[in-house]
Write an enzyme that holds these catalytic residues in place. Structure first.
Site, PDB file in Angstrom:
ATOM      1  N   LYS A 137      95.208 -52.374 -27.438  1.00 36.15           N
ATOM      2  CA  LYS A 137      95.580 -51.791 -29.205  1.00 36.15           C
ATOM      3  C   LYS A 137      97.249 -51.033 -28.894  1.00 36.15           C
ATOM      4  CE  LYS A 137      91.263 -50.464 -30.960  1.00 36.15           C
ATOM      5  NZ  LYS A 137      90.939 -51.828 -32.107  1.00 36.15           N
ATOM      6  N   GLN A 140      99.534 -49.636 -32.219  1.00 36.81           N
ATOM      7  CA  GLN A 140      99.253 -47.954 -32.654  1.00 36.81           C
ATOM      8  C   GLN A 140      99.985 -47.256 -31.884  1.00 36.81           C
ATOM      9  OE1 GLN A 140      94.580 -47.137 -32.311  1.00 36.81           O
ATOM     10  NE2 GLN A 140      94.587 -49.031 -33.349  1.00 36.81           N
ATOM     11  N   HIS A 148     105.385 -37.846 -31.489  1.00 32.55           N
ATOM     12  CA  HIS A 148     103.925 -36.266 -31.887  1.00 32.55           C
ATOM     13  C   HIS A 148     103.612 -36.178 -30.919  1.00 32.55           C
ATOM     14  CE1 HIS A 148     102.563 -34.002 -34.730  1.00 32.55           C
ATOM     15  NE2 HIS A 148     101.051 -34.474 -34.647  1.00 32.55           N
ATOM     16  N   THR A 206      93.331 -37.891 -44.504  1.00 39.71           N
ATOM     17  CA  THR A 206      93.920 -37.393 -45.391  1.00 39.71           C
ATOM     18  C   THR A 206      94.414 -36.446 -45.864  1.00 39.71           C
ATOM     19  OG1 THR A 206      93.951 -40.227 -44.790  1.00 39.71           O
ATOM     20  CG2 THR A 206      95.554 -39.352 -45.315  1.00 39.71           C
ATOM     21  N   GLN A 209      94.578 -33.237 -43.778  1.00 41.48           N
ATOM     22  CA  GLN A 209      95.884 -33.782 -42.928  1.00 41.48           C
ATOM     23  C   GLN A 209      96.850 -33.075 -43.541  1.00 41.48           C
ATOM     24  OE1 GLN A 209      95.018 -37.335 -41.407  1.00 41.48           O
ATOM     25  NE2 GLN A 209      94.544 -36.858 -39.382  1.00 41.48           N
TER      26      GLN A 209
END
Length: 288
Positions: A137, A140, A148, A206, A209
């Protein structure tokens, strides 16, 4: 040259032998920059170079069983960290300014150990990217994701080495709670793939977050306006840009994904393509 080397050695000794908290300095990876740099160097080389080359002509690995165990361990550890540290902020610490207790009292030592556990979890979080590579993947493994995860290891290494406790720990408490929710969701999506179809799960994660980063910005910003705070104000210059950056990115992602109408191209909506990323999609790339 000898004088330069001597000064460099004196600087190293001061930074990594004299300044670190003597309670945490003997612990694994703490106050020893070369150990953490080796781990991060191997991590970056694998996810950016060695891993993609090795996987180029190989089929993606099926890591479902490993991911179930990994996500389960994350949930347990994050829950333990949250429950073990929330009492400090509910009953003892002051929200406007909380200095670090450098004593050897049971409470202070326990706080330092919790910060150390949080640091170890940030190191373990690096496996997120390793799993992306092994599952091919590669989309990503974004700059933001790698930046981060790398930055969090470095920041929390500094915290456990020099300031293991006090004002900055609320960031870890909030983040641990968010990770309990987040990794619980990822655990369910691996164990029960049909959960991926529940888009509202992602939406509320989300939102959680976004609240997390906003709260962290406000909390670390408080010490900027409190000059008499014993907790070092310069730490805000390190944490605030990071959290502001993440807050802006999450708000932008939320607006584009859940508020604006998705664009349609060849009969396939943008929101549909986002859903195809599954549990380890955009939201996971940008979390602590």
């Amino acid at each position: 040259m000898a004088a330069i080397l001597l000064k460099a050695w004196e600087g190293y000794t001061f930074l990594f032998e004299e300044l670190p908290d003597p309670r945490t300095k003997p612990w694994l990876l703490v106050a020893k920059p070369y150990q953490g740099l080796i781990i991060l160097g191997l991590y970056l080389m694998f996810v950016l170079n060695w891993g993609p080359k090795w996987m180029k002509d190989r089929p993606p690995f099926n890591l479902d069983k490993i991911l179930i165990v990994y996500n389960g361990i994350q949930v347990i550890c994050c829950l333990y960290l949250f429950l073990g540290s929330i009492n400090y902020w509910l009953w003892e610490y002051r929200y406007l300014c909380e200095p670090v207790d450098f004593s050897n009292s049971a409470k202070a030592v326990r706080a330092a150990k919790l910060v150390y556990l949080y640091f170890l979890l940030k190191v373990i979080d690096l496996l997120d990217t390793v799993f992306f590579v092994l599952r091919k993947k590669f989309n990503q493994v974004s700059f933001l994701h790698v930046y981060h995860h790398t930055g969090m290891v470095m920041l929390i290494w500094g915290a456990v080495s020099y300031y293991p406790g006090g004002h900055g720990t609320l960031v870890g408490v909030i983040n641990s709670f968010v990770h309990v929710v987040m990794y619980s969701y990822y655990l369910l999506t691996v164990a029960y793939p049909s959960v991926k179809k529940s888009l509202w799960w992602k939406k509320y994660i989300t939102q959680l977050q976004i609240v997390q980063f906003f709260w962290c910005v406000v909390h670390m910003g408080l010490i900027v306006f409190k000059p008499d705070c014993a907790y070092p104000r310069w730490t805000a210059a390190v944490f605030l840009p990071q959290n502001l950056f993440m807050l802006i990115l999450f708000i932008d992602f939320y607006i584009k994904t859940y508020i604006k109408k998705p664009k349609v191209s060849n009969g396939v909506s943008l929101s549909s393509s986002i859903q195809l990323n599954g549990a380890n999609g955009v939201s996971k790339e940008h979390t602590n």
